[in-house]
Write a protein that holds these residues in place. Sequence first.
Motif, PDB file in Angstrom:
ATOM      1  N   GLU A  84       0.951  -1.312   0.024  1.00  0.00           N
ATOM      2  CA  GLU A  84       0.120   0.098   0.033  1.00  0.00           C
ATOM      3  C   GLU A  84       0.821   1.237   0.009  1.00  0.00           C
ATOM      4  OE1 GLU A  84      -4.194   1.043   1.936  1.00  0.00           O
ATOM      5  OE2 GLU A  84      -2.403   1.044   3.514  1.00  0.00           O
ATOM      6  N   VAL A  85       0.690   2.134  -1.045  1.00  0.00           N
ATOM      7  CA  VAL A  85       1.289   3.556  -1.043  1.00  0.00           C
ATOM      8  C   VAL A  85       0.399   4.267  -0.652  1.00  0.00           C
ATOM      9  CG1 VAL A  85       2.379   5.040  -2.623  1.00  0.00           C
ATOM     10  CG2 VAL A  85       2.548   2.533  -3.133  1.00  0.00           C
TER      11      VAL A  85
ATOM     12  N   THR B 294      -5.415  15.704   3.684  1.00  0.00           N
ATOM     13  CA  THR B 294      -5.958  14.444   3.393  1.00  0.00           C
ATOM     14  C   THR B 294      -4.917  13.338   2.935  1.00  0.00           C
ATOM     15  OG1 THR B 294      -6.468  15.043   0.937  1.00  0.00           O
ATOM     16  CG2 THR B 294      -8.205  15.356   2.691  1.00  0.00           C
ATOM     17  N   SER B 295      -5.227  12.180   2.912  1.00  0.00           N
ATOM     18  CA  SER B 295      -4.129  11.248   2.179  1.00  0.00           C
ATOM     19  C   SER B 295      -4.894  10.253   1.311  1.00  0.00           C
ATOM     20  CB  SER B 295      -3.661  10.104   3.641  1.00  0.00           C
ATOM     21  OG  SER B 295      -3.038  10.894   4.642  1.00  0.00           O
ATOM     22  N   ALA B 296      -4.193   9.885   0.450  1.00  0.00           N
ATOM     23  CA  ALA B 296      -4.359   9.071  -0.994  1.00  0.00           C
ATOM     24  C   ALA B 296      -3.927   7.606  -0.449  1.00  0.00           C
ATOM     25  CB  ALA B 296      -4.158   9.663  -2.279  1.00  0.00           C
ATOM     26  N   PHE B 297      -4.629   6.492  -0.854  1.00  0.00           N
ATOM     27  CA  PHE B 297      -4.193   5.145  -0.490  1.00  0.00           C
ATOM     28  C   PHE B 297      -4.196   4.460  -1.694  1.00  0.00           C
ATOM     29  CE2 PHE B 297      -5.744   6.831   3.665  1.00  0.00           C
ATOM     30  CZ  PHE B 297      -4.580   6.253   4.548  1.00  0.00           C
ATOM     31  N   LEU B 298      -3.020   3.897  -2.187  1.00  0.00           N
ATOM     32  CA  LEU B 298      -2.944   3.226  -3.438  1.00  0.00           C
ATOM     33  C   LEU B 298      -2.613   1.847  -3.391  1.00  0.00           C
ATOM     34  CD1 LEU B 298      -1.533   6.160  -5.674  1.00  0.00           C
ATOM     35  CD2 LEU B 298      -3.653   5.385  -5.426  1.00  0.00           C
ATOM     36  N   LYS B 299      -3.128   0.702  -3.990  1.00  0.00           N
ATOM     37  CA  LYS B 299      -2.730  -0.462  -4.175  1.00  0.00           C
ATOM     38  C   LYS B 299      -1.497  -0.854  -5.109  1.00  0.00           C
ATOM     39  CE  LYS B 299      -5.536  -2.180  -0.841  1.00  0.00           C
ATOM     40  NZ  LYS B 299      -4.916  -2.950   0.335  1.00  0.00           N
TER      41      LYS B 299
END
Length: 449
Positions: A130-131, A169-174
């Motif tokens: 997870e990034v 805010t934060s963005a969560f990438l697979k």
Amino acid sequence: MGATTSMASAQLSVTPGESIEANVLVRNNGTLVDQFSLDIVGDAREWVEVVPRVMNLMPGQDGTATVTFSPPRDSSVLAGPVPFGVRVLSREEPAGSSVEEGVVEVAAFTDLQVELSPKSSKCRSKAVHEVVVDNAGNHPVGVELVTIDPEEQLRLTLDHTSLMVQPGTSAFLKLRAKPYDRFLRGKERRHPFQVTATSADLPPTTVNGTVVQEQLLPKWLLPAAIAAVALAGVLAVLWFTMVKPTVQTAAREEAREQAQEMQGEMMDMANQAEEKAAEAEESAAEAEKKAAEAADTVAEVGGGGAGAARGATTSPEGVNIASGSTVDFRITTDVAAAPDPEAFEPFGVPEGVIPADKTLVVTDIIMQNPRGDNGTLRILRGEDVLLEAGLANFRDLDYHFLEPWTFAPDAPLTVEVSCQTPGAPEPADGDCGPAVSFSGRLSGPTEGG
């Protein structure tokens, strides 16, 4: 008459984490010695300070106050223009109060952080990471993400390669990592990779990760297979040499004994079947009798009505707070301004609303301060304060209670008000006039209470 205000510069600029000051000139245009209160209105009031907050001026005299703008360096204050107003309230002539308006430009700053979780993973065919892209700045940031496999051993796939991250805010990438080659047996293989985030405002940020590839066959599989084959051979030898002959002889003897036992059991079962048939007839008659009795009992219980099923909710003082006649009333106030913030004036329930032998059960209240008076409002049960609120914090405020308030005859409901500054437009008498509306029920003691 009253006060006039002016600011040297109404267009200001400040960097988050730093401060900037501006001077405000206040002039007493009245004919009396007056006291002026200064405060800030608008979105900037949380991080703006005015000194002094109160000044006394002779007629025709000028006074200067310093306004300091100190926005925090975080995402709570967004970049861009923020309007504000310096409000000057006259004690002697409230109608002559004034507001000096201006705009402060909050500079933008960028704080972008990139994390990888987990940094190292183990897999046989595919790993998932997870990034996390965190924007701690005060303006939106466009981010481009690039995956790098220096050894060209992994197929790296991201959910998105371009995104816009809003401030705070934060963005969560697979991130999916799949080795190109797989192997049945052998030592673990380590495949390093990188994820780089680029933005127009910042230098590239890179995080490192590792995929540890394991063999496809579990390490325990081969020893377990060898042990299973050996155990199967031992069991086969024991079966044919020892167990099978003994089992055959015992099976023949057991079959003869079981045949004899089955004949006796069949005779017993026939006799028991006759007895059970008679018992079943008796049980059916008794069940019909019990069903009739149960129906009579249900009818008696049901006659108690829905109120008996629900039960009564009773206060510790023995008052049924779930029933009673509905009531609603309004307590209005009229309080003169006083310099002492602890000077409260009480107001009770209008006469004739609550009978002497009834308990007031309050389920809803609405507090109103339409003119924006400044002071304090309290709601009491006897001498106990149940609720205290600053008038400057609301114009309309309502509460709905899951557990109602009860006011017994010996602990009546009272509303107390301390008036600091009447709101605008100020009434002719110069008083504060908040009001509270109450809704609920009038209830008496429960039966047997």
